[in-house]
Design a protein around this motif. Structure first.
Motif, PDB file in Angstrom:
ATOM      1  N   GLY A  14      18.877 -24.506 -12.591  1.00 37.37           N
ATOM      2  CA  GLY A  14      17.684 -25.013 -13.254  1.00 37.37           C
ATOM      3  C   GLY A  14      16.450 -24.348 -12.676  1.00 37.37           C
ATOM      4  N   SER A  15      15.291 -24.725 -13.170  1.00 39.80           N
ATOM      5  CA  SER A  15      14.021 -24.163 -12.717  1.00 39.80           C
ATOM      6  C   SER A  15      13.434 -25.032 -11.612  1.00 39.80           C
ATOM      7  N   LEU A  16      13.070 -24.392 -10.528  1.00 45.29           N
ATOM      8  CA  LEU A  16      12.504 -25.071  -9.370  1.00 45.29           C
ATOM      9  C   LEU A  16      11.028 -24.690  -9.259  1.00 45.29           C
ATOM     10  N   SER A  17      10.169 -25.682  -9.323  1.00 40.68           N
ATOM     11  CA  SER A  17       8.740 -25.411  -9.212  1.00 40.68           C
ATOM     12  C   SER A  17       8.402 -24.944  -7.807  1.00 40.68           C
ATOM     13  N   LEU A  18       7.513 -23.968  -7.710  1.00 39.66           N
ATOM     14  CA  LEU A  18       7.029 -23.477  -6.428  1.00 39.66           C
ATOM     15  C   LEU A  18       5.720 -24.165  -6.078  1.00 39.66           C
ATOM     16  N   SER A  19       5.478 -24.291  -4.795  1.00 35.26           N
ATOM     17  CA  SER A  19       4.199 -24.855  -4.360  1.00 35.26           C
ATOM     18  C   SER A  19       3.118 -23.788  -4.464  1.00 35.26           C
ATOM     19  N   GLU A  20       1.876 -24.221  -4.353  1.00 32.07           N
ATOM     20  CA  GLU A  20       0.765 -23.267  -4.377  1.00 32.07           C
ATOM     21  C   GLU A  20       0.856 -22.302  -3.207  1.00 32.07           C
ATOM     22  N   TRP A  21       1.348 -22.759  -2.057  1.00 29.57           N
ATOM     23  CA  TRP A  21       1.454 -21.865  -0.890  1.00 29.57           C
ATOM     24  C   TRP A  21       2.497 -20.770  -1.116  1.00 29.57           C
ATOM     25  N   ASP A  22       3.484 -21.045  -1.988  1.00 32.19           N
ATOM     26  CA  ASP A  22       4.484 -20.020  -2.296  1.00 32.19           C
ATOM     27  C   ASP A  22       3.895 -18.882  -3.126  1.00 32.19           C
ATOM     28  N   GLN A  23       2.842 -19.175  -3.872  1.00 31.38           N
ATOM     29  CA  GLN A  23       2.395 -18.259  -4.918  1.00 31.38           C
ATOM     30  C   GLN A  23       1.129 -17.473  -4.584  1.00 31.38           C
ATOM     31  N   ILE A  24       0.650 -17.567  -3.347  1.00 34.31           N
ATOM     32  CA  ILE A  24      -0.544 -16.817  -2.973  1.00 34.31           C
ATOM     33  C   ILE A  24      -0.243 -15.917  -1.770  1.00 34.31           C
ATOM     34  N   SER A  36      12.166 -12.349  -0.035  1.00 34.98           N
ATOM     35  CA  SER A  36      10.970 -12.634  -0.816  1.00 34.98           C
ATOM     36  C   SER A  36      10.071 -13.658  -0.130  1.00 34.98           C
ATOM     37  N   HIS A  37       8.813 -13.266   0.084  1.00 34.47           N
ATOM     38  CA  HIS A  37       7.846 -14.178   0.705  1.00 34.47           C
ATOM     39  C   HIS A  37       7.361 -15.234  -0.281  1.00 34.47           C
ATOM     40  N   ALA A  38       7.631 -15.041  -1.565  1.00 34.51           N
ATOM     41  CA  ALA A  38       7.282 -16.074  -2.535  1.00 34.51           C
ATOM     42  C   ALA A  38       8.246 -17.251  -2.465  1.00 34.51           C
ATOM     43  N   VAL A  39       9.354 -17.075  -1.769  1.00 39.55           N
ATOM     44  CA  VAL A  39      10.366 -18.130  -1.673  1.00 39.55           C
ATOM     45  C   VAL A  39      10.383 -18.769  -0.294  1.00 39.55           C
ATOM     46  N   VAL A  40      10.154 -17.972   0.754  1.00 39.72           N
ATOM     47  CA  VAL A  40      10.199 -18.506   2.117  1.00 39.72           C
ATOM     48  C   VAL A  40       9.100 -17.881   2.971  1.00 39.72           C
ATOM     49  N   ASP A  41       8.675 -18.635   3.974  1.00 39.93           N
ATOM     50  CA  ASP A  41       7.818 -18.074   5.021  1.00 39.93           C
ATOM     51  C   ASP A  41       8.708 -17.689   6.204  1.00 39.93           C
ATOM     52  N   GLY A  42       8.093 -17.262   7.301  1.00 38.65           N
ATOM     53  CA  GLY A  42       8.873 -16.805   8.447  1.00 38.65           C
ATOM     54  C   GLY A  42       9.792 -17.874   9.006  1.00 38.65           C
ATOM     55  N   GLN A  43       9.296 -19.102   9.111  1.00 40.00           N
ATOM     56  CA  GLN A  43      10.096 -20.204   9.655  1.00 40.00           C
ATOM     57  C   GLN A  43      11.336 -20.439   8.805  1.00 40.00           C
ATOM     58  N   TYR A  94      12.480 -27.945   6.033  1.00 34.42           N
ATOM     59  CA  TYR A  94      11.747 -27.709   4.780  1.00 34.42           C
ATOM     60  C   TYR A  94      11.845 -26.232   4.446  1.00 34.42           C
ATOM     61  N   PHE A  95      12.355 -25.942   3.249  1.00 39.41           N
ATOM     62  CA  PHE A  95      12.678 -24.565   2.882  1.00 39.41           C
ATOM     63  C   PHE A  95      11.690 -24.066   1.843  1.00 39.41           C
ATOM     64  N   GLY A  96      10.727 -23.311   2.309  1.00 48.20           N
ATOM     65  CA  GLY A  96       9.688 -22.785   1.445  1.00 48.20           C
ATOM     66  C   GLY A  96       8.522 -22.312   2.297  1.00 48.20           C
ATOM     67  N   ASN A  97       7.410 -22.045   1.665  1.00 44.76           N
ATOM     68  CA  ASN A  97       6.209 -21.651   2.388  1.00 44.76           C
ATOM     69  C   ASN A  97       5.403 -22.894   2.750  1.00 44.76           C
ATOM     70  N   ALA A  98       5.148 -23.050   4.026  1.00 42.60           N
ATOM     71  CA  ALA A  98       4.320 -24.159   4.487  1.00 42.60           C
ATOM     72  C   ALA A  98       3.206 -23.651   5.396  1.00 42.60           C
ATOM     73  N   THR A  99       2.937 -22.362   5.331  1.00 43.46           N
ATOM     74  CA  THR A  99       1.872 -21.773   6.130  1.00 43.46           C
ATOM     75  C   THR A  99       0.699 -21.427   5.216  1.00 43.46           C
ATOM     76  N   LEU A 100      -0.491 -21.477   5.776  1.00 47.15           N
ATOM     77  CA  LEU A 100      -1.667 -21.049   5.037  1.00 47.15           C
ATOM     78  C   LEU A 100      -2.550 -20.220   5.948  1.00 47.15           C
ATOM     79  N   ASP A 101      -3.249 -19.306   5.338  1.00 41.33           N
ATOM     80  CA  ASP A 101      -4.150 -18.434   6.080  1.00 41.33           C
ATOM     81  C   ASP A 101      -5.547 -19.030   6.086  1.00 41.33           C
ATOM     82  N   VAL A 102      -6.133 -19.135   7.271  1.00 47.17           N
ATOM     83  CA  VAL A 102      -7.541 -19.483   7.397  1.00 47.17           C
ATOM     84  C   VAL A 102      -8.235 -18.302   8.066  1.00 47.17           C
ATOM     85  N   ILE A 103      -9.549 -18.275   7.997  1.00 47.40           N
ATOM     86  CA  ILE A 103     -10.249 -17.132   8.558  1.00 47.40           C
ATOM     87  C   ILE A 103     -11.318 -17.556   9.547  1.00 47.40           C
ATOM     88  N   ALA A 104     -11.495 -16.715  10.550  1.00 50.14           N
ATOM     89  CA  ALA A 104     -12.632 -16.798  11.460  1.00 50.14           C
ATOM     90  C   ALA A 104     -13.558 -15.643  11.098  1.00 50.14           C
TER      91      ALA A 104
END
Length: 450
Positions: A20-30, A153-160, A303-313
């Motif tokens: 079936g189709s699995l929705s991706l989170s916003e963190w997966d798609q950026i 694919s980084h759209a499916v998983v992050d490093g963790q 948790y299997f997916g992207n749960a990281t986000l980039d912030v900037i200094a």
């Protein structure tokens, strides 16, 4: 290096899996939505019989995909720069190769163009719905050793999550049960849900385009410039000196600056010096923050997916160079400290409210020039210091070296524990910079440690 490709297989889950189709989170798609490469090298041993190795890897991979079935699926564009994951058990690609080279020829295993022959390449001219999300290549060397190259694919998983999968695959290969089952449902990050219009949205500077060089209106020319990669080692003594420099000469009244805050600040300052910026040049440092434990409640283990986000200094080159290291470290700490439950959920709502996500994606590998680019005058520093990247044993012992694959984005940097002495606090900075800036960076990197 000459590599002969012997065969290529499609490896599918050993048992029927959910479709079936699995929705991706916003963190997966950026950010990075292409594949990310890593490589492991294993020395020759009596257990490294290539036929046994291939059989073990393929059989255990089939069983691992039963649990991690999203990796056997395919991505699909659904419009407006958004993706979904089609779980269809189409499988992953598995490549066998041979080389007449020996492991000794790699020296200290610093990333080089030769890695391109050992890590599977991804042909992004193929429609995304036909591309495997995981490609594995096993290469046997003349000496009897092997390399194991992954691109995932980084759209499916992050490093963790990627390391979670690889480590569980190795456990299955050793005949052991899963340590932590993957948590597949991304609804915890509101995947596929509509925006909540009543939720307040905070100021997310990370979604703005990073600074450009003064006088330029885009970064296209900077992207074209030739880059080089360096692996820069820091001993525990050098790390401690930098931490003391950051903490002793700053206005920080809290806890001492961490290794990451300190080393990232040092990299940022050295990059400004090496690039010879004008004093008023604005510059940003991208920080990748894992939100798993920062959410309330925290995301479940596995948790299997992207749960990281980039912030900037953000700062000016003059401020970074003229002020002590603690100033740069304080800017980085402030950016990291913004990442809490409210901030993460606000970011999700901000992205859900966007008509199109394309401008938030790095499409460089897909042939586009849109999206974020942490090149001159900016830099990104990703930490693998706390990830379980070493000790991957499929039944024939641990690797002799593990590292990132080749990367050619100006400003990319990665912090890794030193493979040979990773328990003593020493580390390695894997850095990509424009060729014209690399030697100056190296000089500042070591000479500024006092």
């Amino acid at each position: 290096m000459v590599v002969s490709y012997k065969s290529s297989y499609t490896v599918k889950p050993a048992e029927p899996t959910w479709t079936g189709s699995l929705s991706l989170s916003e963190w997966d798609q950026i950010g990075t939505i292409t594949h990310v490469p890593t490589i492991y090298f294993y020395p020759s041993s009596q257990k490294l019989l290539i036929d046994t190795v291939i059989t073990t890897l393929k059989d255990s991979l089939r069983r691992a995909l039963v649990h991690f079935y999203p990796l056997a699926g395919r991505l699909r564009w659904i419009g407006h720069g958004r993706l979904e994951l089609v779980c269809n058990a189409a499988g992953v690609q598995f490549i066998e190769a041979e080389s007449q080279s020996k492991l000794d020829s790699f020296g200290d295993f610093s990333p080089s163009p030769e890695y391109d022959f050992l890590i599977p390449s991804v042909d992004y001219t193929i429609p995304i719905q036909e591309l495997p999300l995981l490609i594995v290549q096993v290469t046997k060397f003349q000496c009897g050793g092997i390399s194991l190259g992954f691109t995932i694919s980084h759209a499916v998983v992050d490093g963790q999550s990627a390391l979670h999968f690889i480590s569980e695959w190795a456990r299955i290969a050793r005949g052991e049960p899963l340590a932590v089952s993957p948590f597949i449902d991304r609804k915890l990050l509101r995947a596929g849900d509509p925006p909540v219009l009543s939720r307040p949205i905070l100021d997310h500077k990370e979604f703005n385009h990073p600074p450009l060089l003064i006088g330029q209106t885009n970064n296209i020319e900077e992207r074209k410039k030739k880059t080089a990669v360096a692996m820069l080692k820091l001993t525990k003594s050098q790390v401690d000196k930098l931490k003391n420099m950051a903490t002793n000469k700053s206005l920080n009244t809290g806890r001492p600056y961490s290794r990451y805050e300190t080393i990232a600040g040092h990299i940022w300052r050295c990059a400004c010096k090496a690039r010879d910026h004008k004093p008023e040049q604005p510059t940003a440092l991208g920080v990748c923050v894992d939100s798993r434990s920062r959410l309330q409640p925290p995301l479940p283990p596995g948790y299997f997916g992207n749960a990281t986000l980039d912030v900037i200094a953000v700062s000016s080159s003059d401020e970074l160079i003229s002020k002590p290291l603690g100033y740069a470290a304080s800017k980085i700490r402030k950016a990291i400290m913004t990442v809490n439950d409210e901030y993460v959920r606000s970011g999700i709502e901000f992205l859900k409210s966007q008509a199109d996500l394309t401008k938030f994606q790095d499409l460089h590998a897909l042939g586009g020039d849109d999206g974020p680019f942490y090149g001159n005058p900016n830099i990104g520093v990703v930490s693998w210091l706390t990830l379980p990247i070493y000790g991957l044993d499929f039944g024939w012992g641990r690797e002799v070296y593990m590292g990132p694959g080749t990367h050619d984005f100006d400003g990319d940097s990665l912090l890794l524990p030193n493979h040979d002495d990773h328990e003593d606090g020493s580390l390695v900075v894997a850095l990509c910079l424009q060729v014209s800036h690399m030697e100056a960076f190296k000089n500042h990197f070591y000479q500024d440690i006092i």
